[in-house]
Design an enzyme around this catalytic site. Structure first.
Site, mmCIF file in Angstrom:
data_model
loop_
_atom_site.group_PDB
_atom_site.id
_atom_site.type_symbol
_atom_site.label_atom_id
_atom_site.label_comp_id
_atom_site.label_asym_id
_atom_site.label_seq_id
_atom_site.Cartn_x
_atom_site.Cartn_y
_atom_site.Cartn_z
ATOM 1 N N ASN A 53 81.980 1.309 -29.249
ATOM 2 C CA ASN A 53 82.653 0.872 -28.028
ATOM 3 C C ASN A 53 84.158 0.973 -28.242
ATOM 4 O O ASN A 53 84.657 0.354 -29.177
ATOM 5 C CB ASN A 53 82.311 -0.593 -27.700
ATOM 6 N N PHE A 100 86.274 -6.055 -41.004
ATOM 7 C CA PHE A 100 85.724 -6.142 -42.360
ATOM 8 C C PHE A 100 84.668 -7.242 -42.495
ATOM 9 O O PHE A 100 84.137 -7.478 -43.568
ATOM 10 C CB PHE A 100 86.848 -6.310 -43.379
ATOM 11 N N ARG A 101 84.372 -7.946 -41.398
ATOM 12 C CA ARG A 101 83.156 -8.779 -41.270
ATOM 13 C C ARG A 101 83.152 -10.103 -42.023
ATOM 14 O O ARG A 101 82.116 -10.766 -42.055
ATOM 15 C CB ARG A 101 81.916 -7.979 -41.686
ATOM 16 N N GLY A 156 79.484 0.349 -33.346
ATOM 17 C CA GLY A 156 80.442 0.370 -34.450
ATOM 18 C C GLY A 156 79.870 1.110 -35.639
ATOM 19 O O GLY A 156 78.657 1.261 -35.776
ATOM 20 N N HIS A 162 91.411 -4.272 -26.494
ATOM 21 C CA HIS A 162 90.217 -3.451 -26.330
ATOM 22 C C HIS A 162 89.991 -3.403 -24.828
ATOM 23 O O HIS A 162 89.659 -4.420 -24.215
ATOM 24 C CB HIS A 162 89.028 -4.101 -27.042
ATOM 25 N N HIS A 222 92.045 2.265 -29.432
ATOM 26 C CA HIS A 222 90.972 3.278 -29.284
ATOM 27 C C HIS A 222 90.835 3.882 -27.882
ATOM 28 O O HIS A 222 89.819 3.745 -27.211
ATOM 29 C CB HIS A 222 89.617 2.768 -29.794
ATOM 30 N N HIS A 255 77.729 -1.888 -39.676
ATOM 31 C CA HIS A 255 76.473 -2.601 -39.394
ATOM 32 C C HIS A 255 75.424 -2.047 -40.353
ATOM 33 O O HIS A 255 75.556 -0.925 -40.844
ATOM 34 C CB HIS A 255 76.009 -2.369 -37.952
ATOM 35 N N ASP A 278 88.991 1.841 -36.458
ATOM 36 C CA ASP A 278 88.072 0.863 -35.856
ATOM 37 C C ASP A 278 86.824 0.704 -36.727
ATOM 38 O O ASP A 278 85.705 0.545 -36.240
ATOM 39 C CB ASP A 278 87.686 1.263 -34.428
#
Length: 445
Positions: free
Chosen positions: A283, A63-64, A329, A178, A236, A314, A310
């Site tokens: 990714n 969520f940045r 992403g 990951h 993932h 951006h 995931d």
């Protein structure tokens, strides 16, 4: 706090679909019964023709916030999440600064306490040199430890075998990984830069971040988990070959090694790169139709346990750069559940399996307290789905801060109509109400 009575819906819970009413009082599911009489102090919602399901628990989002809030923040992305029927999320540590100390981790919880529409937890990030901090993590109120075995934001690549072994053998908490092998990726990237320069065609992404890179890393992590007895969750999974590493021979609650698949790996294939370009650059990479089919097979037969998003927004500007400069992403929380209901319409999955993989199983895998099921005494995280109202994803109805979706132009046959978080109606018929009632997830450990 209002009380609600949801009447005439088709409840989906623990492998069954059944007609029942459901009463919400003081944020809790207080009664589930075929016919509940309305009293003066409840608001009645008629769910005739709709599914009533436990809200999705998304075990992997980005969520940045802090540090990358031009892409998204906890408020904006949790708002999109509840519109998509996601009532709880587990967010990852590769924000800026990375959440690799207890103090930085706690700061994220404090932000969410003020701003989140959905329930929340944040993973503690592991690095090559923060084992002491990792071991301070409280298993009661933190979802787990996240390790990047492939490159990511900041100093989060854990590539020292002795460090990995130490982390795996030192904590009883769930370790989520990951898994992509960095040496393989860098060798593949070098070859492609030699051939194309910086302007590598995006269709090469699954060749650079290849099946081999995924399999090498996943198999090593699983081998290490078996050696140390660690509790491992592989995020993932994107290749058919990796699905062979997982089993379905014991109940989920007894599994020490579990797996997740994301909606984009179940929806897109490498054929979509020509049309979608960097907007489906993730990714691990979206791979072949055969990989997608094998992921679906492993999901349905129980080798893959959880479906997540995931979600990793951006800006459009960032995504339209050359391949080597465009970040990986994309935003997914608003459209994940409806994409699964589309797959249901296509005969790939049942509504019972959707609920199992998005609600029940994440709750079991992470040992989430009193969420993920429609049960009396549980928190009222409830979603109503209209299975027969078509709508198109357009710029005007996209809620992500970044303003775009890889599903733009897609018509879905199902619609989320209502989302309750802790018994509060936060989303109703295309409107997210300004009710930020998300709570910190607790874990039964």
């Amino acid at each position: 706090m209002s009380n609600y009575l949801i009447k005439n819906g088709s409840l989906v819970n623990e492998g069954k679909v059944f007609k029942s009413d459901i009463l919400i009082e003081n944020g809790i599911i207080s009664q589930i019964s075929p016919s509940i009489e309305a009293t003066d102090n409840v608001t009645v919602i008629d769910a005739q023709g709709n599914y009533v399901i436990p809200g999705m628990i998304d075990d992997q989002v980005h969520f940045r916030e802090p540090g990358l809030t031009h892409k998204g923040d906890i408020a904006s992305e949790s708002k999109a999440a509840v519109a998509g029927g996601i009532t709880s999320f587990i967010e990852q540590p590769n924000t800026v600064p990375n959440a690799v100390t207890q103090e930085l981790l706690e700061q994220k919880y404090q932000i969410a306490a003020q701003s989140s529409y959905a329930n929340y937890s944040f993973m503690m990030g592991g690095t090559n040199d923060n084992l002491e901090e990792v071991l301070k993590t409280n298993p009661r109120n933190v979802a787990g430890i996240k390790l990047f075995l492939g490159s990511s934001t900041g100093n989060m690549l854990v590539d020292k075998q002795e460090v990995l072994e130490k982390i795996f053998s030192s904590t009883s908490m769930l370790i989520a990984v990951h898994a992509e092998d960095e040496a393989t990726i860098q060798a593949n990237l070098k070859k492609h830069i030699e051939e194309y320069g910086e302007d590598i065609p995006v269709r090469c992404h699954p060749i650079i971040r290849s099946e081999e890179a995924c399999y090498i890393s996943s198999s090593k992590a699983i081998e290490l988990a078996k050696k140390t007895g660690a509790r491992l969750h592989v995020f993932h999974v994107s290749t058919g070959k990796e699905t062979e590493l997982f089993t379905n021979d014991i109940p989920l609650k007894d599994k020490k090694i579990t797996a997740e698949v994301c909606v984009h790996h179940l929806w897109f294939t490498d054929k979509d790169y020509d049309k979608k370009g960097n907007f489906i650059k993730w990714n691990p990479a979206v791979k072949t139709e055969a990989d997608k089919e094998q992921l679906w097979k492993a999901l349905i037969d129980g080798r893959i346990d959880v479906i997540a998003t995931d979600h990793a927004p951006h800006t459009k500007e960032e995504k339209t750069k050359l391949y080597t400069q465009a970040p990986s992403g994309g935003p997914l929380v608003q459209h994940a559940l409806v994409s699964l209901f589309e797959a249901k319409k296509q005969g790939k999955i049942t509504v019972e399996q959707i609920v199992e993989k998005t609600s029940h199983n994440p709750a079991i895998v992470f040992q989430v307290e009193k969420r993920g099921f429609l049960k009396e005494g549980y928190h009222a995280d409830i979603v109503l789905v209209d299975p027969s109202t078509a709508w198109e994803v357009k710029k005007e109805n996209i809620l992500y801060k970044c303003g775009w979706s890889p599903f733009e132009g897609q018509t879905f046959s199902s619609k989320i109509t209502h989302t309750f978080v802790n018994g509060q109606l936060v989303y109703e018929n295309d409107i997210v109400k300004d009710i930020r009632c998300g709570q910190r997830l607790l874990f039964e450990r």
